[in-house]
Design a protein around this motif. Structure first.
Motif, PDB file in Angstrom:
ATOM      1  N   GLN A   1      40.234 -10.399  23.718  1.00  0.00           N
ATOM      2  CA  GLN A   1      38.816 -10.056  24.323  1.00  0.00           C
ATOM      3  C   GLN A   1      37.854 -10.903  24.772  1.00  0.00           C
TER       4      GLN A   1
ATOM      5  N   THR B   1      32.704  -2.331  18.600  1.00  0.00           N
ATOM      6  CA  THR B   1      33.304  -2.786  19.814  1.00  0.00           C
ATOM      7  C   THR B   1      33.551  -4.097  19.597  1.00  0.00           C
ATOM      8  N   TYR B   2      34.797  -4.909  19.948  1.00  0.00           N
ATOM      9  CA  TYR B   2      35.190  -6.334  19.778  1.00  0.00           C
ATOM     10  C   TYR B   2      34.157  -6.967  20.302  1.00  0.00           C
TER      11      TYR B   2
END
Length: 151
Positions: free
Chosen positions: A85, A39-40
């Motif tokens: 993000q 995930t980022y």
């Protein structure tokens, strides 16, 4: 008044048109393919920890680190996604924005599994270090004098 005459001459439209029935065997939407990268937020956390900047890491430095590490698996628009993000994580409180840099918040540091492992390793090492320290003998002044006389 010719416009009114034309409007009156038009036939009235039906109030509600019957909706077309959907086919019963509708194809289910294919699930989005799973990303080949973490995930980022995990990548951001990893980059900030690896860069070890006291004042935080800039978004450019974070992007460069992530591109070097996960470049082959990232989408072409990953820099845009990364900036979104970063802003979102800062808004949620996972990251702290300092000027143009980002740092991990205290909550994110506590949740980090990498931060928990060294603490456990230190706890294991400390009793062993104490055990190694105990066998050392402290020589009394009388023993030192005895050695000097013997020499």
């Amino acid at each position: 008044m010719p416009a009114l005459a034309k409007a009156a001459a038009r036939p009235a439209k039906p109030a509600a048109a019957a909706p077309k029935p959907k086919p019963a065997a509708a194809k289910p939407k294919a699930a989005a393919p799973a990303a080949a990268h973490p995930t980022y937020f995990e990548m951001i956390k990893e980059a900030i920890a690896a860069l070890k900047d006291r004042t935080g890491s800039s978004s450019v430095a974070i992007a460069k680190y992530i591109e070097e590490k996960h470049g082959k698996t990232l989408p072409p628009n990953f820099k845009k996604m990364l900036s979104v993000q970063l802003r979102g994580s800062a808004a949620k409180g996972k990251l702290v924005k300092v000027k143009a840099s980002y740092k991990l918040s205290d909550a994110a540091k506590k949740d980090s599994p990498k931060a928990a492992k060294p603490a456990a390793a230190k706890a294991k090492k400390s009793p062993a270090a104490k055990a190694k320290a105990k066998p050392k003998t402290v020589k009394s002044p009388a023993a030192k004098k005895a050695r000097k006389v013997a020499a």
